[in-house]
Design a protein around this motif. Structure first.
Motif, PDB file in Angstrom:
ATOM      1  N   ILE A  37       0.824  -1.212   0.000  1.00  0.00           N
ATOM      2  CA  ILE A  37       0.000   0.000   0.000  1.00  0.00           C
ATOM      3  C   ILE A  37       0.859   1.263   0.000  1.00  0.00           C
ATOM      4  CG2 ILE A  37      -1.713   1.335   1.287  1.00  0.00           C
ATOM      5  CD1 ILE A  37      -2.941  -1.336   2.144  1.00  0.00           C
ATOM      6  N   ALA A  38       1.824   1.361   0.896  1.00  0.00           N
ATOM      7  CA  ALA A  38       2.642   2.574   1.004  1.00  0.00           C
ATOM      8  C   ALA A  38       3.406   2.883  -0.282  1.00  0.00           C
ATOM      9  CB  ALA A  38       3.590   2.480   2.193  1.00  0.00           C
ATOM     10  N   PRO A  39       4.102   1.928  -0.918  1.00  0.00           N
ATOM     11  CA  PRO A  39       4.793   2.278  -2.156  1.00  0.00           C
ATOM     12  C   PRO A  39       3.847   2.657  -3.289  1.00  0.00           C
ATOM     13  CG  PRO A  39       5.347   0.022  -1.479  1.00  0.00           C
ATOM     14  CD  PRO A  39       4.424   0.588  -0.465  1.00  0.00           C
ATOM     15  N   THR A  40       2.656   2.072  -3.301  1.00  0.00           N
ATOM     16  CA  THR A  40       1.679   2.403  -4.340  1.00  0.00           C
ATOM     17  C   THR A  40       1.167   3.832  -4.164  1.00  0.00           C
ATOM     18  OG1 THR A  40       1.045   0.075  -4.510  1.00  0.00           O
ATOM     19  CG2 THR A  40      -0.504   1.700  -5.384  1.00  0.00           C
ATOM     20  N   VAL A  41       0.796   4.186  -2.960  1.00  0.00           N
ATOM     21  CA  VAL A  41       0.336   5.548  -2.686  1.00  0.00           C
ATOM     22  C   VAL A  41       1.471   6.546  -2.913  1.00  0.00           C
ATOM     23  CG1 VAL A  41      -0.541   7.104  -0.902  1.00  0.00           C
ATOM     24  CG2 VAL A  41      -1.493   4.810  -1.131  1.00  0.00           C
ATOM     25  N   ALA A  42       2.678   6.208  -2.516  1.00  0.00           N
ATOM     26  CA  ALA A  42       3.828   7.095  -2.729  1.00  0.00           C
ATOM     27  C   ALA A  42       4.040   7.359  -4.219  1.00  0.00           C
ATOM     28  CB  ALA A  42       5.087   6.496  -2.102  1.00  0.00           C
ATOM     29  N   ALA A  43       3.909   6.331  -5.056  1.00  0.00           N
ATOM     30  CA  ALA A  43       4.066   6.511  -6.503  1.00  0.00           C
ATOM     31  C   ALA A  43       2.993   7.447  -7.047  1.00  0.00           C
ATOM     32  CB  ALA A  43       3.999   5.163  -7.215  1.00  0.00           C
ATOM     33  N   MET A  44       1.778   7.341  -6.523  1.00  0.00           N
ATOM     34  CA  MET A  44       0.695   8.222  -6.965  1.00  0.00           C
ATOM     35  C   MET A  44       0.964   9.671  -6.572  1.00  0.00           C
ATOM     36  SD  MET A  44      -2.567   5.820  -6.096  1.00  0.00           S
ATOM     37  CE  MET A  44      -3.755   7.037  -6.671  1.00  0.00           C
ATOM     38  N   LEU A  45       1.687   9.870  -5.479  1.00  0.00           N
ATOM     39  CA  LEU A  45       2.010  11.216  -4.994  1.00  0.00           C
ATOM     40  C   LEU A  45       3.358  11.710  -5.511  1.00  0.00           C
ATOM     41  CD1 LEU A  45       0.839  10.796  -1.295  1.00  0.00           C
ATOM     42  CD2 LEU A  45      -0.350  12.009  -3.150  1.00  0.00           C
ATOM     43  N   ASP A  46       3.964  10.926  -6.409  1.00  0.00           N
ATOM     44  CA  ASP A  46       5.270  11.255  -6.986  1.00  0.00           C
ATOM     45  C   ASP A  46       6.359  11.333  -5.915  1.00  0.00           C
ATOM     46  OD1 ASP A  46       6.935  11.624  -9.127  1.00  0.00           O
ATOM     47  OD2 ASP A  46       6.630  13.781  -9.239  1.00  0.00           O
ATOM     48  N   LEU A  47       6.304  10.411  -4.962  1.00  0.00           N
ATOM     49  CA  LEU A  47       7.308  10.310  -3.905  1.00  0.00           C
ATOM     50  C   LEU A  47       8.075   9.007  -4.065  1.00  0.00           C
ATOM     51  CD1 LEU A  47       5.045  11.307  -0.880  1.00  0.00           C
ATOM     52  CD2 LEU A  47       6.653  12.785  -2.108  1.00  0.00           C
ATOM     53  N   ASP A  48       9.317   8.992  -3.604  1.00  0.00           N
ATOM     54  CA  ASP A  48      10.126   7.783  -3.634  1.00  0.00           C
ATOM     55  C   ASP A  48      10.215   7.209  -2.238  1.00  0.00           C
ATOM     56  OD1 ASP A  48      10.821   7.869  -6.374  1.00  0.00           O
ATOM     57  OD2 ASP A  48      12.348   9.388  -5.953  1.00  0.00           O
ATOM     58  N   LEU A  49       9.976   5.913  -2.127  1.00  0.00           N
ATOM     59  CA  LEU A  49      10.162   5.196  -0.866  1.00  0.00           C
ATOM     60  C   LEU A  49      11.224   4.126  -1.106  1.00  0.00           C
ATOM     61  CD1 LEU A  49       6.584   4.638   0.609  1.00  0.00           C
ATOM     62  CD2 LEU A  49       8.296   6.296   1.292  1.00  0.00           C
ATOM     63  N   ASP A  50      12.468   4.521  -1.078  1.00  0.00           N
ATOM     64  CA  ASP A  50      13.556   3.576  -1.298  1.00  0.00           C
ATOM     65  C   ASP A  50      13.702   2.641  -0.107  1.00  0.00           C
ATOM     66  OD1 ASP A  50      14.191   4.721  -3.755  1.00  0.00           O
ATOM     67  OD2 ASP A  50      15.519   6.201  -2.833  1.00  0.00           O
ATOM     68  N   GLY A  51      13.983   1.386  -0.397  1.00  0.00           N
ATOM     69  CA  GLY A  51      14.281   0.427   0.650  1.00  0.00           C
ATOM     70  C   GLY A  51      13.086  -0.182   1.363  1.00  0.00           C
ATOM     71  N   VAL A  52      11.872  -0.003   0.854  1.00  0.00           N
ATOM     72  CA  VAL A  52      10.714  -0.624   1.500  1.00  0.00           C
ATOM     73  C   VAL A  52      10.524  -2.034   0.955  1.00  0.00           C
ATOM     74  CG1 VAL A  52       9.561   1.557   1.968  1.00  0.00           C
ATOM     75  CG2 VAL A  52       9.062   0.352  -0.150  1.00  0.00           C
ATOM     76  N   ASP A  53       9.822  -2.859   1.706  1.00  0.00           N
ATOM     77  CA  ASP A  53       9.614  -4.249   1.315  1.00  0.00           C
ATOM     78  C   ASP A  53       8.548  -4.418   0.237  1.00  0.00           C
ATOM     79  OD1 ASP A  53      11.517  -5.157   3.095  1.00  0.00           O
ATOM     80  OD2 ASP A  53      10.072  -5.504   4.691  1.00  0.00           O
ATOM     81  N   GLY A  54       7.609  -3.525   0.154  1.00  0.00           N
ATOM     82  CA  GLY A  54       6.487  -3.686  -0.771  1.00  0.00           C
ATOM     83  C   GLY A  54       6.827  -3.297  -2.187  1.00  0.00           C
ATOM     84  N   ARG A  55       5.835  -3.492  -3.064  1.00  0.00           N
ATOM     85  CA  ARG A  55       6.004  -3.144  -4.473  1.00  0.00           C
ATOM     86  C   ARG A  55       4.868  -2.213  -4.897  1.00  0.00           C
ATOM     87  NH1 ARG A  55       2.566  -6.108  -7.933  1.00  0.00           N
ATOM     88  NH2 ARG A  55       1.301  -7.594  -6.772  1.00  0.00           N
ATOM     89  N   ILE A  56       5.090  -1.470  -5.946  1.00  0.00           N
ATOM     90  CA  ILE A  56       4.064  -0.593  -6.510  1.00  0.00           C
ATOM     91  C   ILE A  56       3.095  -1.459  -7.315  1.00  0.00           C
ATOM     92  CG2 ILE A  56       3.597   1.316  -8.087  1.00  0.00           C
ATOM     93  CD1 ILE A  56       6.464   2.317  -7.443  1.00  0.00           C
ATOM     94  N   LEU A  57       1.829  -1.357  -7.011  1.00  0.00           N
ATOM     95  CA  LEU A  57       0.793  -2.117  -7.720  1.00  0.00           C
ATOM     96  C   LEU A  57       0.434  -1.364  -9.002  1.00  0.00           C
ATOM     97  CD1 LEU A  57      -1.314  -3.031  -4.590  1.00  0.00           C
ATOM     98  CD2 LEU A  57       0.240  -4.519  -5.854  1.00  0.00           C
ATOM     99  N   ARG A  58       1.265  -1.527 -10.004  1.00  0.00           N
ATOM    100  CA  ARG A  58       1.142  -0.767 -11.253  1.00  0.00           C
ATOM    101  C   ARG A  58      -0.138  -1.071 -12.020  1.00  0.00           C
ATOM    102  NH1 ARG A  58       5.714   2.008 -11.643  1.00  0.00           N
ATOM    103  NH2 ARG A  58       7.565   1.158 -10.645  1.00  0.00           N
ATOM    104  N   ASP A  59      -0.711  -2.264 -11.831  1.00  0.00           N
ATOM    105  CA  ASP A  59      -1.981  -2.601 -12.501  1.00  0.00           C
ATOM    106  C   ASP A  59      -3.140  -1.798 -11.935  1.00  0.00           C
ATOM    107  OD1 ASP A  59      -0.610  -4.466 -13.987  1.00  0.00           O
ATOM    108  OD2 ASP A  59      -1.261  -6.169 -12.781  1.00  0.00           O
ATOM    109  N   LEU A  60      -3.015  -1.336 -10.714  1.00  0.00           N
ATOM    110  CA  LEU A  60      -4.088  -0.622 -10.025  1.00  0.00           C
ATOM    111  C   LEU A  60      -4.100   0.872 -10.328  1.00  0.00           C
ATOM    112  CD1 LEU A  60      -6.358  -0.704  -7.856  1.00  0.00           C
ATOM    113  CD2 LEU A  60      -4.573  -0.325  -6.158  1.00  0.00           C
ATOM    114  N   ILE A  61      -2.930   1.437 -10.546  1.00  0.00           N
ATOM    115  CA  ILE A  61      -2.861   2.897 -10.674  1.00  0.00           C
ATOM    116  C   ILE A  61      -2.622   3.334 -12.111  1.00  0.00           C
ATOM    117  CG2 ILE A  61      -2.138   3.224  -8.296  1.00  0.00           C
ATOM    118  CD1 ILE A  61       0.713   3.559  -9.238  1.00  0.00           C
ATOM    119  N   ASP A  62      -3.079   4.520 -12.402  1.00  0.00           N
ATOM    120  CA  ASP A  62      -2.888   5.153 -13.707  1.00  0.00           C
ATOM    121  C   ASP A  62      -2.147   6.453 -13.452  1.00  0.00           C
ATOM    122  OD1 ASP A  62      -2.971   6.230 -16.214  1.00  0.00           O
ATOM    123  OD2 ASP A  62      -5.144   6.140 -16.418  1.00  0.00           O
ATOM    124  N   LEU A  63      -0.830   6.418 -13.610  1.00  0.00           N
ATOM    125  CA  LEU A  63      -0.010   7.589 -13.297  1.00  0.00           C
ATOM    126  C   LEU A  63      -0.241   8.743 -14.263  1.00  0.00           C
ATOM    127  CD1 LEU A  63       3.301   5.864 -12.209  1.00  0.00           C
ATOM    128  CD2 LEU A  63       1.507   6.829 -10.775  1.00  0.00           C
TER     129      LEU A  63
END
Length: 68
Positions: A37-63
């Motif tokens: 959840i956190a890396p996905t929301v961060a990508a939507m907000l144009d933020l980088d979360l380096d070093g987190v365990d999760g992945r960006i759910l690219r199928d869910l979001i439309d950047l």
């Protein structure tokens, strides 16, 4: 005793409902982890979360509709 549900427990999933700008309508994610959840929301907000365990759910979001 009380059981803690830690993010590192194997198989710990979560539910998530989203909508609005940056979310693709009608998309269903069969399995989602809490740590995604956190890396996905961060990508939507144009933020980088380096070093987190999760992945960006690219199928869910439309950047294209988001801030990028």
């Amino acid at each position: 005793g009380q059981r803690l549900h830690l993010q590192r427990r194997p198989g710990l999933g979560t539910g998530c409902i989203g909508g609005g700008a940056g979310i693709r309508p009608g998309v269903s994610i069969p399995r989602m982890r809490l740590v995604d959840i956190a890396p996905t929301v961060a990508a939507m907000l144009d933020l980088d979360l380096d070093g987190v365990d999760g992945r960006i759910l690219r199928d869910l979001i439309d950047l294209r509709k988001g801030r990028r």
